[in-house]
Design an enzyme around this catalytic site. Structure first.
Site, short mmCIF file in Angstrom:
data_model
loop_
_atom_site.label_atom_id
_atom_site.label_comp_id
_atom_site.label_asym_id
_atom_site.label_seq_id
_atom_site.Cartn_x
_atom_site.Cartn_y
_atom_site.Cartn_z
N CYS A 239 31.29 8.90 18.52
CA CYS A 239 30.12 9.60 18.05
C CYS A 239 30.10 8.97 16.35
CB CYS A 239 30.40 11.16 17.97
SG CYS A 239 29.27 11.89 16.89
N HIS A 241 28.21 10.12 13.89
CA HIS A 241 27.99 11.27 13.02
C HIS A 241 29.75 11.85 12.91
CE1 HIS A 241 23.73 11.43 12.99
NE2 HIS A 241 23.85 11.42 14.25
N CYS A 242 30.17 11.87 13.98
CA CYS A 242 31.47 12.48 13.84
C CYS A 242 32.67 11.55 13.05
CB CYS A 242 32.38 12.64 15.37
SG CYS A 242 31.27 13.50 16.57
N ARG A 243 32.46 10.05 13.13
CA ARG A 243 33.33 9.50 12.38
C ARG A 243 32.80 9.30 10.70
NH1 ARG A 243 36.01 6.18 15.82
NH2 ARG A 243 36.79 4.66 14.18
#
Length: 344
Positions: A239, A241-243
């Site tokens: 993801c 956004h997660c990274r």
């Protein structure tokens, strides 16, 4: 506050650049904003540092393909006509690697009658200015004070009120030396499907769970009850956004978590054995030291009703959910630090 997501092509570039980064950009309120030197549409080199000690600066990230970008730049232009802002400088940053991008930016500025310095970012790697500023939506307006420090989280809509204040009043407060309360920038609870059930958990006991982290240590929410507050992070290593968000939470963990008695726990929602090596690799890339949990067949995300990532739960020592965050949001380290500071 509404936000317009970066166009798919641009977002992909930003996400990929963030994924290639070997060090998480560090962005904190009231600390030096990342310096940059970019070429203007006239071919002149302009850097942020050249205004340090002289002028407050608004760094505006925008894109000519987005009508809202031009609309909000025009709103900003109106605001800055107030004599109170005569010393404020604006730097409008957009992508300009290709000739067509540069031409589109110039044409959009000319049509809108804007005369801000137009700066062109030609890099598409992890050193690009939008990556350094962790831009995830456009437009994004960053206010830099006279001493070169980041004075507030990014504002997306100049035309909307910020915590009950107009952008003009908000800017005047900053110029007067008033500090921004990061808690005011925490994402508001959502009432739309399928998120309203997540936010309905606020004020209620968080579901307990038991699982083993990648170090072989058994982790459970009940273990921390009465001992520490918990920031529970649901993510997936693929993801984008997660990274971007997790490295910022890593920065919070390094700087504030121990002081505030907060334990971070990250849960990879893909519990398959095949997904775990990628999650471990991601954690090692940024030297993240908080526990990484593979939920396996425990389906912890189902207990919490999580079906999108990143999703965060801030849980107090009594095991009560105090805050829920769905999706990437700006300045997570500052927001969590502010909210956790209110918890006993």
């Amino acid at each position: 506050m509404k936000k317009w997501i970066v166009p798919c092509m641009i977002f992909t570039m930003l996400a990929c650049a963030a994924a290639r980064a070997e060090k998480a950009p560090s962005l904190w309120l009231n600390e030096p904003a990342p310096d940059f030197t970019l070429e203007s549409a006239e071919g002149k080199k302009i850097s942020l540092n050249q205004f340090k000690g002289k002028n407050p600066v608004i760094v505006a990230f925008w894109h000519p393909q987005m009508d809202v970008s031009i609309q909000q730049l025009k709103e900003l232009d109106k605001v800055l006509k107030d004599k109170a802002f005569k010393d404020v400088k604006t730097l409008a940053v957009t992508f300009g690697k290709e000739v067509k991008d540069r031409d589109a930016a110039r044409d959009a500025f000319k049509k809108a009658g804007l005369d801000f310095p137009l700066l062109l970012e030609k890099r598409t790697d992890a050193s690009a200015t939008p990556v350094e500023y962790l831009v995830s939506y456009l437009p994004a307006f960053f206010i830099i004070d006279k001493m070169g420090n980041l004075a507030a989280p990014p504002v997306s809509l100049v035309s909307e009120k910020i915590n009950g204040k107009s952008f003009s009043s908000f800017l005047k407060d900053i110029l007067a030396g008033k500090k921004v309360n990061a808690c005011d920038f925490a994402p508001e609870p959502r009432t739309d499907e399928p998120y309203k059930n997540l936010f309905a958990m606020i004020g209620k006991p968080a579901p307990d769970f038991s699982a083993t982290d990648t170090s072989g240590v058994k982790q459970s929410l009940s273990y921390y009850k009465g001992k520490r507050n918990v920031l529970l992070i649901f993510f997936y290593p693929g993801c984008g956004h997660c990274r971007r968000e997790l490295p910022q939470l890593h920065n919070y963990n390094e700087k504030w978590a121990a002081k505030q008695g907060v334990q971070l726990l990250a849960i990879n929602i893909d519990g398959s054995d095949a997904a775990q090596p990628e999650a471990v690799k991601f954690f090692k890339l940024f030297d993240m030291k908080f526990p990484l949990i593979n939920q396996g067949k425990n389906a912890i995300n189902e207990k919490y009703g999580v079906n999108s990532v990143p999703t965060l739960f801030l849980i107090d020592k009594k095991g009560i959910v105090r805050n829920v965050f769905v999706g990437e949001f700006a300045m997570p380290g500052d927001v969590i630090q502010c909210l956790a500071g209110k918890m006993k």
